[in-house]
Each structure stands twice: as structure tokens, then as C-alpha cells.
Enzyme design. Structure first.
Site, PDB file in Angstrom:
ATOM      1  N   TYR A 297       0.821  -1.210   0.000  1.00 46.52           N
ATOM      2  CA  TYR A 297       0.000   0.000   0.000  1.00 46.52           C
ATOM      3  C   TYR A 297       0.859   1.266   0.000  1.00 46.52           C
ATOM      4  O   TYR A 297       1.871   1.334   0.697  1.00 46.52           O
ATOM      5  CB  TYR A 297      -0.918   0.028   1.222  1.00 46.52           C
ATOM      6  N   GLU A 370     -20.129   1.040  21.832  1.00 48.96           N
ATOM      7  CA  GLU A 370     -20.860   1.216  20.577  1.00 48.96           C
ATOM      8  C   GLU A 370     -21.544   2.575  20.461  1.00 48.96           C
ATOM      9  O   GLU A 370     -22.001   2.946  19.373  1.00 48.96           O
ATOM     10  CB  GLU A 370     -21.878   0.084  20.417  1.00 48.96           C
TER      11      GLU A 370
END
Length: 390
Positions: A297, A370
């Protein structure tokens, strides 16, 4: 114009938690995300967002605003890692040795949450939002394959953003940085060929292990004395294998490692100089070598125009002192970099660390509160509409 009631926010958060947990419990490795992509498709279909499959397991969604205009991409990676999860949660991975330990389940949930928000604002939006649910970030460079398959076309995408859960930053913060935010990632494998001999008579052989050791030490000297100390660069050899017995001169040694930097000129310098050094060391003792160097990458470069605009949207979601300007890049790598090579774009980090969630990425106990999903979805949605109006 772009507003949500508290009840709407709570409803979207609960939907994102459900999505995240379903994906977390059934993780799939790179290029194998068939069930994940079908599930994402079903969510987009339920929202009446046009969607289609790209690159076998990637999903593209297109939300067209009420007025014509530019197009911005929101990218979320969808693959998991080869890790046996050790969390004690009801939604623990049911697939042996596979886990969402890098937050990709949360990235999908935040992107879909942003789609839910943008759907509510659709008639006021000037332009389009294209969602890239990208496979194979952890391996194989799924971003590059999606670009080659035309994800940035029909309609042409003018910019792209991505948000990564980041346990290095405290919960409630968002990290922004112009320029390099993550490093390039190259892989090196060297096979040194010597000649076997009796351990008691080393003069009869060519010690491949000794050559590997000499080369390894030369690399440390090279990194310390030839690379500009102000330029981030990491050369790590994590594997060395040699020999068949304690009393035999090894005729072969294999070194494998990773090279990270944020500067393309330094990237070229490292590749060239390492082989020059290895060649010289081998010639000194009569050894030979096989050289494998794979550029993986590229550097993830954030475009300043996108970062500055995103800071405006961040101010609508996060407290002022929680919007962090990062002064250094991380030496981890991301294939979102392929998008920023093609179009203006930026990746941002949303903090997850607190007293209950402190494990790093790629850890068998990585998890997060969350509630951060709602902040992430709002940030993505607001950044999208600000870009389209700019």
C-alpha cells in the site's frame, strides 16, 4: 435543514448496534466476504438506496440527492482478521480463528448509519453520496481493485472520506491530520544461499546464517546513518529461518520483513540500498541471494481541503477540545491510500479508548463502546453534505 431529533438519533444508533453485532458475530476474511456483502445489500435495499456488487464481494451504494451536484464517496472496509476472539460478549465471533479485530464491523455500521441519516435529508441534498463497502483491506488491496473496476465512475466521484475506529485516541475524540496520516507498506523476503559444512570445520562451508546476521546489522546502521532522522521510516525483520541441525553450517537463510515510510523518495532509497548492501555482503564471502521486494500500500495522504472542511462538520458533533490535530502520522498502512491517489480525500480516526476498552487493534480482545457509532455516522453524513454544498 440538516437536523435529527433525539428520538431519531437513538433509533439510528440502535440499528447500527444491531448491524455491527451481526457482522461481528459472522466475520469473513479478505475476498471471502460473501455473507457480509449480501447483508449490506439487504440494508441498502431496505432504505431504497441503489446498490450493486463490485469485485465479487464489494458493495456500492448510490444515494442521489434532491438536486444535481457533485458526488462524494464514503468508504468502509468489510473484511476480518485471522484471530481467535477472546471477548466475553453475546455477539462473539462464531467462526473459528476469524475476528473483526480492526473495527471494520464498526466502519460498516457507521457508513450505513450515515446512509440512514442522509436518506432523511435526501430531498435537500445537492449532489450524490456513493458508498464503497470495500473488501480485502487487510490483504490484497481491495481498494485498488474497486478503482480499477470503476467505482469512481458513473457518476464521477469528486472526493472520498473514511473513518477508522482508533483505540490510541480517547473515546469522544476525533483525530484529523493534513498530509501523510499513515505510511506505505512494503514486504521483503531475502533468501541467502551458502554452502553446508561441518560445524567443527566452518572453513569448508559458506555460512548463510552469518551472512544474514551481517546484513541485519548493516540494515540497522543504514537506518541510523543514511535515512534522514526527521523522516519517519521503519525497517523491521520479523522472521529469520536457517539451518537443519545444531552442528551443520546452514546453506540457506531466509529473512522476511516489512518496510514503512511516509516519503516516496525514502521508499525508493530503502529498496535500492538494501539490495546493494546484500549484494556486497554476499560477494564478500561467495554467497548468492534471491531478492523479493513487493510494494504494497502507498502512503495515505490526506488532502488539506477535505480535512479543513471535515473539521467544520466535526465541530457540529464533537466538543471543541475533542477535535484533535495530529502532529505525526502512524506507521500502520491502509489501502484507502489508493483513493487519495486518484481524488481528493481524507481518513479520520474516531477515538475508542476508555477504562473499559483499551486493547489495541488486531488484539483478540479489541472492542469498543458502541455509542461512538452515532458520532461517527453523524460526522460522515455532515462532512458529505458540507462537501456537496461547498
Amino acid at each position: 435543514m440538516y437536523h435529527l431529533e433525539l428520538s431519531e438519533k437513538n433509533e439510528i444508533l440502535q440499528e447500527m448496534i444491531q448491524i455491527r453485532r451481526k457482522i461481528h458475530a459472522d466475520p469473513e476474511l479478505s475476498t471471502q466476504e460473501y455473507k457480509t456483502s449480501k447483508y449490506i445489500q439487504s440494508i441498502l435495499q431496505s432504505m431504497e438506496v441503489h446498490e450493486y456488487i463490485l469485485c465479487d464481494t464489494g458493495v456500492v451504494g448510490l444515494l442521489e440527492g434532491g438536486q444535481q451536484g457533485k458526488t462524494i464517496g464514503i468508504r468502509a472496509d468489510i473484511d476480518a482478521l485471522s484471530i481467535q476472539e477472546k471477548n466475553d460478549v453475546s455477539y462473539i465471533s462464531k467462526n473459528p480463528e476469524v475476528m473483526h479485530a480492526c473495527g471494520h464491523d464498526g466502519h460498516v455500521a457507521m457508513a450505513l448509519g450515515a446512509a440512514m441519516i442522509l436518506k432523511k435529508w435526501q430531498k435537500n441534498i445537492k449532489g450524490n453520496i456513493k458508498f464503497f463497502f470495500q473488501p480485502a483491506e487487510e490483504q490484497y488491496g481491495g481498494a485498488e481493485r474497486m478503482i480499477q473496476a470503476g467505482v469512481l465512475q458513473n457518476p464521477t466521484v469528486d472526493a472520498a472520506i473514511a473513518l477508522h475506529l482508533w483505540p490510541d485516541l480517547s473515546k469522544g475524540t476525533i483525530g484529523c491530520k493534513e498530509g501523510p496520516i499513515m505510511a506505505s507498506n512494503d514486504r521483503i523476503k531475502i533468501t541467502i544461499k551458502g554452502k553446508s559444512g561441518h560445524g567443527a570445520m566452518p572453513q569448508t562451508g559458506i555460512d548463510a546464517l552469518s551472512v544474514a546476521s551481517t546484513f541485519y546489522q548493516a540494515v540497522q546502521q543504514f537506518q541510523a546513518r543514511e535515512i534522514n532522522p526527521l523522516t519517519p521510516a521503519v525497517i523491521t525483520f520479523g522472521m529469520l529461518s536457517a539451518g537443519t541441525s545444531y552442528n551443520i553450517i546452514p546453506n540457506e537463510a531466509i529473512l522476511q520483513g516489512t518496510i514503512r515510510t511516509t516519503d516516496e523518495a525514502v521508499r525508493d532509497q530503502i529498496e535500492q540500498r538494501l539490495e546493494q548492501m546484500l549484494k556486497s555482503i554476499c560477494e564478500m564471502v561467495g554467497a548468492t541471494y534471491e531478492w523479493e521486494y513487493a510494494r504494497q500500500y502507498p502512503v495515505t495522504n490526506n488532502h488539506s481541503s477535505i480535512v479543513n472542511l471535515a473539521k467544520e462538520s466535526a465541530a457540529m458533533v464533537f466538543e471543541k477540545d475533542k477535535i484533535l490535530t495530529l502532529d505525526k502520522p502512524y506507521m500502520t498502512a491502509e489501502d484507502f491510500s489508493y483513493f487519495t491517489q486518484e481524488i481528493p480525500g481524507a481518513m479520520f480516526f474516531i477515538g475508542t479508548k476508555d477504562e473499559n476498552y483499551a486493547y489495541p487493534l488486531h488484539h483478540e480482545k479489541f472492542n469498543f463502546d458502541e455509542k461512538v457509532l452515532l458520532d461517527g455516522a453523524l460526522f460522515l453524513a455532515l462532512t458529505a453534505v458540507l462537501f456537496l454544498e461547498s
